[in-house]
Design a protein around this motif. Structure first.
Motif, short mmCIF file in Angstrom:
data_model
loop_
_atom_site.label_atom_id
_atom_site.label_comp_id
_atom_site.label_asym_id
_atom_site.label_seq_id
_atom_site.Cartn_x
_atom_site.Cartn_y
_atom_site.Cartn_z
N UNK A 189 29.22 32.44 40.18
CA UNK A 189 28.01 33.72 39.78
C UNK A 189 28.70 34.79 39.39
N UNK A 190 29.60 35.33 40.03
CA UNK A 190 30.35 36.70 39.66
C UNK A 190 30.68 36.46 38.23
N UNK A 191 31.54 35.47 37.77
CA UNK A 191 31.95 35.30 36.52
C UNK A 191 30.60 35.29 35.28
N UNK A 192 29.69 34.62 35.86
CA UNK A 192 28.46 34.53 35.12
C UNK A 192 27.74 36.24 34.89
N UNK A 193 27.72 37.01 35.87
CA UNK A 193 26.93 38.15 36.10
C UNK A 193 27.76 39.19 35.19
N UNK A 194 29.30 39.02 35.05
CA UNK A 194 30.16 40.12 34.69
C UNK A 194 31.01 39.67 33.11
N UNK A 195 30.58 38.57 32.70
CA UNK A 195 31.25 38.06 31.69
C UNK A 195 30.69 38.35 30.31
#
Lengths: 301, 301
Positions: free
Chosen positions: B148-154
């Motif tokens: 989720x963090x990678x999806x939100x920030x990439x």
């Protein structure tokens, strides 16, 4: 060229092609108004490079019968991580390089802001790929892959090594053998180590086997670094395809400048033997890994 | 100031303090020759800021009785990620800002190369913390947090939004309402959404509850962005502690410039009501989240 070397070169070329195909799928496609970002990410990550790290992942994974699909995703993630580090290293504020693998660096082909962002997003994408279910059905494997990659590339790994390198150049310090070893372990060693180890994580291998591959990666990485320094000191630009003699010109201490050519060569030989000895418990399947160890110190480019 | 606002401010101040303590533990300590990197990471991430994202994590987690220890680790990771984005946004090649939260930006306090590296390593550290066993015993939770963090920030989140923002400024394009909405959703919305949602992931909440928090985060983030634009258009620099009127000066299209003050205010009100309605299934425990929604459009700084 020996038959062994030919076999290895063929296998590496095939792996590089497969990794490029995987990266083509794993990177965002060029659509939408922000396509410039995706284009820069692809420019940095797809095509070119020996794919040493990806090859290590694939060959490590093959020891444990891991699916090619899973191995290629992890190989792709590690190559993205490596690509991000190159994009940022090349920036004007860092090494200020205009060329990489024979083409303009990302900040030259695009612009500096896009290069910073593309590097950032490549790092993120690497972690995204590892965390996605498609990489491995067992979340414990995915979480462990993320943990290891973050450990190898963060403040106490690659980024820390890059900081050491910058400080050494800035201060004009002559590092001693131990400090050079530590710098290189952090800057390039840890990621090569993890590349060799990743297949064992994917294959849920026994701790002893995982440890063996990690040891192989450690010694291989160290030998690779000395070989690089030797090439810089002795090869011609035609042979390597890049400017040589850079270290001496920059007054940069390397193991070669500290130990001299002959002793550096002996140390690389010793590391290669040691790397191969870690594979004693593995059968013929590990032959390409053995050849690779010999190859890193024989290569002239 | 209403009692509610006082309660909220107190709770946010307490949370900010706890998050700072967590970051102090989660970031590498300043030792070794590469300490400059760790110092820059700490300079960027510890102390200062409203910690809106961290507060959302803590309050979300509280709905499901998640341990404070776990919630603080995730809050710390998201704040590290946010800090990295600010360090890189402030770079000369990007927004070229000299001040952040009243102190010199990282590339001013250190240098540009250190700022690039510190941002890189903060991103890595965020993923490292999420993947470590200490964050949650269940690896499926850890892998999901990373995803989720990678999806939100990439590339398809924060980095993509940053690219859009740069392209809009560079091209002097006047974006329409839909394009501004998309830009802001990517650039800041997705990370705020995930901050609100993360507690539900940690608490292995039912899909409907996780979805409710995500919806709350989405509407809150959108209201927050309009409130920011309204502040930039109407508040004085003394009130906000930063230069105001920047958007108009830069000829930058915002919802405020497109809709006018009054309609923008109405839209923010509507978003706040909508944000709170997502919490209808939650009891008194969600009162601080409800207050926060009111607060984001009332604040003058």
């Amino acid at each position: 060229m020996t038959t062994e070397t030919q076999d290895l070169r063929r296998a590496m070329a095939r792996a590089a092609e497969e990794i490029d195909q995987a990266l083509d799928i794993l990177l965002p496609t060029e659509e939408g108004p922000e396509a410039r970002l995706y284009a820069a990410m692809r420019y940095a990550a797809v095509g070119g490079g020996k794919r040493l790290r990806g090859f290590l992942v694939l060959e490590g994974a093959r020891q444990f019968g891991v699916s090619r699909h899973a191995a290629l995703r992890v190989a792709g993630a590690i190559e993205m991580l490596h690509a991000y580090s190159l994009v940022h290293d090349d920036l004007p504020a860092m090494d200020d390089d205009d060329l990489r693998r024979g083409k303009p660096t990302v900040h030259k082909a695009f612009d500096e802001a896009t290069a910073i962002l593309a590097g950032d997003a490549l790092q993120t994408q690497a972690f995204l790929v590892l965390a996605q279910e498609d990489t491995h059905p067992d979340p414990a494997v995915r979480a462990e892959l993320v943990r290891c990659l973050a450990q190898a590339s963060g403040a106490r790994g690659m980024c820390g090594g890059q900081m050491l390198d910058m400080l050494a150049e800035e201060g004009g310090q002559q590092l001693d053998e131990a400090a050079i070893g530590r710098l290189q372990t952090l800057k390039t060693g840890k990621l090569i180590e993890f590349s060799a180890e990743a297949g064992a994580v994917l294959g849920k291998a026994a701790a002893s086997q995982r440890h063996a591959l990690l040891g192989y990666g450690r010694d291989l990485g160290a030998a690779f670094q000395i070989a690089d320094d030797l090439l810089d000191a002795t090869a011609t630009a035609e042979e390597t395809g890049k400017r040589t003699g850079k270290d001496a010109e920059a007054g940069k201490a390397t193991l070669v400048s500290l130990l001299g050519l002959e002793r550096a060569r002996l140390q690389a030989d010793r590391l290669v033997d040691q790397a191969k000895s870690h594979l004693d418990g593995f059968g013929e399947r590990a032959d390409l890994l053995r050849m690779l160890a010999d190859f890193v110190i024989e290569r002239r480019n």
